[in-house]
Design an enzyme around this catalytic site. Structure first.
Site, short mmCIF file in Angstrom:
data_model
loop_
_atom_site.label_atom_id
_atom_site.label_comp_id
_atom_site.label_asym_id
_atom_site.label_seq_id
_atom_site.Cartn_x
_atom_site.Cartn_y
_atom_site.Cartn_z
CG ASP A 1 -8.84 22.18 -25.49
OD1 ASP A 1 -8.46 23.07 -24.70
OD2 ASP A 1 -9.43 22.41 -26.55
CG ASP B 1 -7.79 25.73 -21.45
OD1 ASP B 1 -7.39 26.90 -21.38
OD2 ASP B 1 -8.34 25.24 -22.45
CG ASP C 1 -4.45 24.07 -22.25
OD1 ASP C 1 -4.32 25.17 -21.69
OD2 ASP C 1 -5.47 23.75 -22.89
#
Length: 635
Positions: A528, A327, A532
């Site tokens: 995080d 990410d 996600d």
């Protein structure tokens, strides 16, 4: 003494068994048969009680056979043969079998406790009480009685009792228990502190902002308890193999105890003895000990470095990953916008642009506003007092500063007052946009002052980590982002990312992970945020950033990097590969040991004590091999 025995029953049973076996053998040598026949059965009972209980429970409750029962049958067979043939030293052979099996069990128990001690020690890192400030007085209350918004006083050198925010004071905190980092971190008003960390030289007043049971360290403890109850696929396979294998060994042992006198004209004593040796050397004890001690040692090693594996299964998988998807925001970047560049219309008045913008933005809670204010504060400036401040949602903010009407916001917002922008400034803003920057325009009473470029900054270690991953043989490094293609592409170019997928929704990230798994089989996802979580769950192994990660991401991920430092990722992969290597070595060694002992038994013939030493010795070596991973060096 009772407490010590209660804490280490397997060890003391092995010690007592060894003492009785030695005395029994000595009495036989001296011809004191009566005393020997009293001590040796006691050695059988003390040394073999736990194994007999487990073996019989498995037989009668689960209707299965296991190696514990095989060992007991072999030992009792040796004792029976010794009494039948009046060769009482055969009883000693059986006792030695039980003794070495008891020693092996004690060592395995020690290994399990040793590997989990470092993690379970987390439970003792938080104090039982906290010093709460009530009506100007300090009073001690149990941690579980803390409530949100309670104020806590923490003196220098004390443990932080629960996750909280600093509202008064500043100090350096030792966060090694949480992050694995040895250097203390400076904390001031507004910073979050974590339960189990150690306060430095400054007194702190904290405000509880979440229930104590939701603290980071409590989440870690829950995850560890869960991990210790889960067996990885390789261990489950070995356990299933053990049940079928034990049945085959029992059947073969019975055939070997009956057929040789009719086929090879062996006498019954030799036949039964060799069958007993076969039961011992063919038992898969070393094979059973090849995996779990190694995995638990690896998990402990990881915990020391600030890497939490929720199960041994993921410790195996992470060493096999061939592609990694990251990410962007909060993972490869800090997730906190910063002022990158200021350009004034007259090219030499950037400070005025920042100062005027910060005075108005001080009244906004927008992340970009905070970045502008922070940039001014970093210069130790005193901000002017803004009045008549108005927020224009989606466009910007306006207010009066030192008698000037200031507007800060988008180009469209500023154009409502200024019709024409300098072409050079427009060109500069377009260039900055292509580099992934967000442009904030600043104007006053019909006059354009300049622009401020704000961007999420790349984590300092991100580029180095990407290079290290490629050196480790990772085939593809991918970045997933909900941001624009230009912003994501600029970050990816800085870091050396292979492929970029931008403007993604959470379900889009899942689709990308599934596509990657088709090509690369084993894929990791590092993230995080809440968005996600679906991708973390879909990946072969999900990896969450520990302190910055959302609760949902932490719960969903398989591996948690307790420090928000990506360097831990390469350490985790190296550790996973090392664990896989040691497990493979252990299984290979265990199979070779069993094979060699079987060949020796059927070719040259070996004694029961020698078979016991070879069999249990290989088991002990496998356990000690797994304990190597307790060392921090995993290269």
């Amino acid at each position: 003494m009772k407490k010590i025995i209660a804490e280490h029953p397997d060890t003391w049973a092995a010690v007592a068994c060894a003492f009785l076996v030695c005395l029994g053998w000595l009495f036989l040598q001296l011809g004191w048969l009566g005393l020997a026949l009293l001590l040796l059965p006691a050695a059988y009972v003390i040394g073999g009680y736990e194994s007999a209980k487990e073996g019989l429970t498995t037989l009668f409750v689960e209707k299965e056979l296991d190696v514990d029962l095989l060992m007991i049958i072999a030992a009792l067979g040796a004792a029976f043969l010794g009494v039948w043939q009046r060769d009482y030293f055969l009883i000693v052979d059986g006792a030695v079998l039980i003794l070495i099996f008891a020693i092996s069990g004690a060592l395995e128990d020690y290994a399990m406790k040793r590997t989990s001690r470092a993690i379970s020690g987390l439970m003792g890192l938080t104090p039982d009480t906290a010093r709460v400030i009530l009506q100007g007085q300090n009073c001690q209350i149990p941690i579980q009685d803390l409530k949100i918004d309670d104020k806590i006083l923490v003196k220098p050198g004390e443990l932080i009792p629960t996750d909280a925010l600093i509202i008064e004071g500043a100090s350096s905190l030792n966060e090694a228990s949480i992050t694995g980092e040895s250097l203390p971190r400076e904390k001031a008003v507004g910073d979050e502190v974590f339960a189990g960390t150690i306060n430095g030289a400054g007194a702190l007043i904290l405000r509880v902002h979440q229930p104590p049971e939701s603290s980071l360290i409590q989440r870690v403890i829950r995850l560890v308890k869960q991990a210790q109850t889960e067996a990885p696929p390789s261990q489950l396979f070995i356990e299933r193999l053990e049940r079928g294998y034990a049945k085959v060994i029992i059947v073969c042992g019975i055939l070997l105890a009956i057929l040789p006198p009719f086929v090879f004209n062996w006498d019954w004593q030799r036949t039964i003895y060799q069958a007993l040796v076969f039961l011992v050397v063919a038992s898969p004890c070393a094979l059973m000990a090849a995996i779990m001690p190694t995995l638990l040692s690896g998990m402990t090693n990881g915990a020391r470095q600030g890497i939490l594996f929720k199960s041994g299964a993921q410790l195996e998988v992470i060493g096999k990953i061939r592609a990694i998807a990251f990410d962007k925001t909060g993972t490869l970047t800090t997730g906190e916008p910063k002022v990158i560049q200021i350009i004034s219309v007259d090219r030499n008045n950037e400070d005025k642009v920042l100062l005027k913008a910060a005075a108005v933005e001080a009244y906004s809670e927008h992340p970009i506003a905070k970045a502008i204010v922070q940039a001014a504060m970093d210069k130790s400036w005193t901000l002017g007092l803004a009045t008549n401040v108005l927020s224009h949602t989606g466009f910007g903010i306006s207010g009066d500063v030192d008698g000037e009407a200031i507007k800060v916001g988008t180009a469209k917002f500023i154009q409502s007052e200024i019709a024409h922008f300098p072409t050079t400034l427009i060109a500069e803003s377009e260039r900055l946009k292509q580099d992934g920057k967000t442009i904030v325009w600043v104007a006053t009473a019909g006059k354009l002052l300049g622009i401020i470029a704000v961007a999420d900054t790349v984590r300092p270690a991100a580029a180095t980590v990407i290079k290290e991953l490629k050196k480790l043989g990772i085939e593809q490094v991918i970045m997933l982002s909900g941001d624009s293609q230009s912003t994501a592409g600029y970050i990816a170019q800085q870091l050396g990312i292979d492929h970029v997928y931008a403007e993604l929704l959470p379900e889009d990230k899942v689709k990308v992970i599934k596509r990657l798994k088709k090509y690369h089989e084993t894929v990791a996802m590092v993230g995080d945020g809440i968005n996600d979580a679906p991708a973390l769950a879909t990946a072969s192994v999900g990896i969450a950033m520990g302190t910055a990660g959302s609760d949902v991401a932490l719960e969903t991920a398989d591996v948690v990097l307790m420090a928000d430092r990506l360097e831990k990722l390469t350490a985790a992969i190296r550790l996973g590969r090392r664990v896989t290597q040691v497990v493979t070595q252990n299984i290979g060694f265990a199979l070779c040991s069993i094979g060699l002992l079987l060949v020796a038994n059927f070719t040259i013939g070996i004694s029961l004590p020698l078979g016991v030493i070879g069999h249990e010795g290989s088991t002990i070596l496998v356990i000690l091999s797994g304990l190597r991973l307790l060392r921090n060096n995993t290269n």
